[in-house]
Write a protein that holds these residues in place. Structure first.
Motif, PDB file in Angstrom:
ATOM      1  N   GLN A 139       1.368   0.833  -4.667  1.00  0.00           N
ATOM      2  CA  GLN A 139       0.043   1.158  -5.168  1.00  0.00           C
ATOM      3  C   GLN A 139      -0.121   2.678  -5.148  1.00  0.00           C
ATOM      4  N   ASN A 140      -1.133   3.198  -5.847  1.00  0.00           N
ATOM      5  CA  ASN A 140      -1.271   4.652  -5.894  1.00  0.00           C
ATOM      6  C   ASN A 140      -1.836   5.179  -4.574  1.00  0.00           C
ATOM      7  N   GLU A 141      -1.997   6.480  -4.486  1.00  0.00           N
ATOM      8  CA  GLU A 141      -2.382   7.095  -3.213  1.00  0.00           C
ATOM      9  C   GLU A 141      -3.751   6.652  -2.733  1.00  0.00           C
ATOM     10  N   GLN A 142      -4.594   6.187  -3.644  1.00  0.00           N
ATOM     11  CA  GLN A 142      -5.902   5.643  -3.254  1.00  0.00           C
ATOM     12  C   GLN A 142      -5.826   4.143  -2.984  1.00  0.00           C
ATOM     13  N   PHE A 177       0.836  -1.198   0.000  1.00  0.00           N
ATOM     14  CA  PHE A 177       0.000   0.000   0.000  1.00  0.00           C
ATOM     15  C   PHE A 177       0.874   1.254   0.000  1.00  0.00           C
ATOM     16  N   ASN A 178       0.373   2.292  -0.626  1.00  0.00           N
ATOM     17  CA  ASN A 178       1.135   3.535  -0.723  1.00  0.00           C
ATOM     18  C   ASN A 178       1.398   4.151   0.645  1.00  0.00           C
ATOM     19  N   ASP A 179       0.509   3.931   1.621  1.00  0.00           N
ATOM     20  CA  ASP A 179       0.687   4.579   2.927  1.00  0.00           C
ATOM     21  C   ASP A 179       1.807   3.940   3.757  1.00  0.00           C
TER      22      ASP A 179
END
Length: 549
Positions: A170-173, A143-145
């Motif tokens: 992965q992208n910010e979403q 995950f991006n976070d």
């Protein structure tokens, strides 16, 4: 003895002989099918040797690749993270004996709190490439976070990370981007990928959609890239290869996933009464080696690398040059032998034993093996086939019947230079006091001229066990992982290994050492508890579980 192992052996007799009912197969049962695969990947010297083999050969090829870089292009290496650089199998093995399953929150907690270590050979290779001006890009389904945590852990482990833009998650979403899309992003920035690394085929290219036969065809279509442009590392514990078992695999309930695994490995066709616990624990390892295109890729990679080594001047120009190859699991498919008979079971009837051998005549050859040996023969190498098979089955009046069958089987598969003098089984060149001996005696006979009067210079060894290499001759144990570290520079240069997580020799030696006694003297329940006690747990698992309450 380790306290965890001792506790497992003490509690086992009170558990009774457990049987598994397919009709009530739950997530816990499914989780336990990973046990032997996890034992091999987390503990075996063979797995570490394969990693060194991959990163050593990538190192050896890098300078030449950079010399031939297309004009105006910036070189880049694109690598996966989990189980390519950082071991993550404990995420899955920590679910053994529980009804837990992979989920978003568990994954996020794992990535944030994982005690990360570096896989053997990976840091040194990427550091060398980085110093040569190669940009390193890290791509992952994380995950991006967790990007900041991921960057920090990579840097602490010594991996060269220029900045956060060199880590593509992965992208910010947290919408999943395919790894092919991420690779295209890097290429569109003007970079030329000189090498790709991963533990899944999807880490290397745009894999054809479909089940195992489709993926296997894709591997063969791209076989010349493995070990040159692409480097695949074995992951027997989890992966997209598992989902290629049957359609809609990911959405199936546990009992239907299990049924699909059984059907494709055909374990129900075994002729002996095999322990249900053993069948359960070996399932994922068995599935990976028999029905994953990823195994085919790892074998092709090994033989591509060995083929390149044949051409090196120091090997090609050697006097009386020879190669030594193992047979089962190296040249010919291993699984029929490990299932019938399984670990700690033997054929009491010599006729049954010989019948079992004869049924294996048409067992598949390992991908790349025939091509490698034909090339070796064409280049003038002598080929010695070493095997742990017996000389005879024990049938009265049939001395040498196993040897005769082995010669027939090697010829059936089209392997070159097959002759009796160059097939060395466990009865050949043993000390006078012994009827059977280890491979070190056959290797010494080849080098000392006892085979045919010629002192051969063994340039390459190929096998699926460390015991297939001349470690004992160096005073090292082929059953100690520490021996790999002491010989790490030889993998991919002199020693070439085929991954085999179902090899019974590895199981017996490792499990017996852990138990402090011959595991075949333990009950099946005790062996089961021992295997479970050896898996790597996730220390932070209890904290995660507490957070979920």
């Amino acid at each position: 003895m380790d306290k965890k192992i001792l506790a497992a052996l003490l509690v086992a007799p009170f558990l009774g002989g457990q049987s598994l009912s397919v009709n009530s197969y739950d997530q816990k049962d499914l989780n336990n099918e990973v046990i032997i695969a996890a034992n091999w990947q987390q503990l075996s010297g063979e797995y570490a040797a394969y990693l060194h083999q991959s990163f050593n050969t990538a190192t050896d090829q890098l300078d030449n690749i950079l010399l031939n870089l297309p004009e105006g292009k910036k070189p880049a290496i694109i690598t996966d993270i989990d189980d390519t650089l950082i071991p993550s199998t404990a995420y899955f093995s920590s679910m053994v004996d529980t009804n837990e399953s992979k989920n978003i929150e568990r994954s996020r907690y794992w990535w944030n709190h994982q005690e990360a270590t570096a896989l053997p050979g990976s840091v040194d290779f990427l550091q060398k490439a980085y110093r040569k001006g190669v940009e390193i890009f890290y791509i992952s389904g994380r995950f991006n976070d967790v990007k900041a945590v991921t960057l920090d852990k990579l840097k602490k482990l010594g991996y060269p990370v220029r900045d956060e833009h060199h880590i593509l998650l992965q992208n910010e979403q947290n919408v999943t981007l395919s790894k092919e899309d991420k690779r295209k992003q890097i290429i569109n920035m003007g970079y030329y990928p000189v090498m790709l690394f991963g533990d899944q085929l999807e880490d290397l290219g745009e894999v054809d959609k479909g089940l195992y036969p489709v993926k296997k065809n894709w591997v063969y279509q791209n076989q010349n890239k493995f070990g040159i442009e692409w480097f695949i590392l074995p992951n027997t514990v989890y992966g997209f290869w598992e989902e290629a078992v049957t359609t809609d695999y990911r959405t199936l309930p546990p009992e239907e996933k299990h049924n699909a695994r059984v059907q494709i490995t055909q374990q129900e066709n075994c002729s002996l009464n095999i322990s249900q616990l053993y069948k359960q624990h070996v399932m994922m390892a068995d599935l990976w080696i028999r029905k994953s295109a990823d195994f085919k890729a790892t074998a092709l990679q090994t033989y591509n690398l060995a083929s390149k080594a044949l051409e090196l001047p120091e090997n090609r120009n050697a006097k009386n040059k020879a190669i030594v190859v193992d047979i089962d699991g190296t040249l010919i498919d291993y699984p029929p032998i490990h299932v019938t008979p399984p670990l700690c079971q033997k054929f009491s009837d010599p006729t049954e034993k010989m019948k079992n051998f004869e049924q294996q005549l048409e067992a598949s050859s390992i991908p790349g093996a025939r091509e490698f040996l034909n090339k070796a023969a064409a280049l003038g190498y002598e080929i010695f086939y070493l095997t742990a098979r017996e000389h005879s089955s024990g049938r009265p009046g049939h001395k040498g019947d196993v040897e005769d069958f082995t010669l027939k089987q090697l010829s059936y598969h089209g392997f070159p230079k097959v002759k009796q003098s160059h097939l060395l089984n466990r009865a050949k060149f043993c000390p006078r006091s012994r009827k059977s001996c280890d491979k070190e005696y056959q290797r010494k006979a080849i080098a000392s001229g006892k085979v045919d009067g010629i002192n051969y210079d063994i340039r390459l060894f190929v096998g699926d066990l460390l015991d297939d290499f001349d470690l004992k001759e160096q005073g090292l144990s082929p059953f100690e992982k520490s021996s790999v570290e002491r010989t790490k520079d030889q993998y991919g240069r002199k020693y070439f290994i085929i991954p085999n997580p179902v090899n019974k020799t590895w199981m017996w030696h490792y499990y017996s050492k852990a138990a402090g006694k011959d595991i075949c003297h333990l009950s099946e329940q005790e062996r089961s508890e021992l295997r479970k006690s050896l898996i790597e747990d996730w220390p932070e698992k209890n904290l995660y579980q507490s957070d979920q309450l």
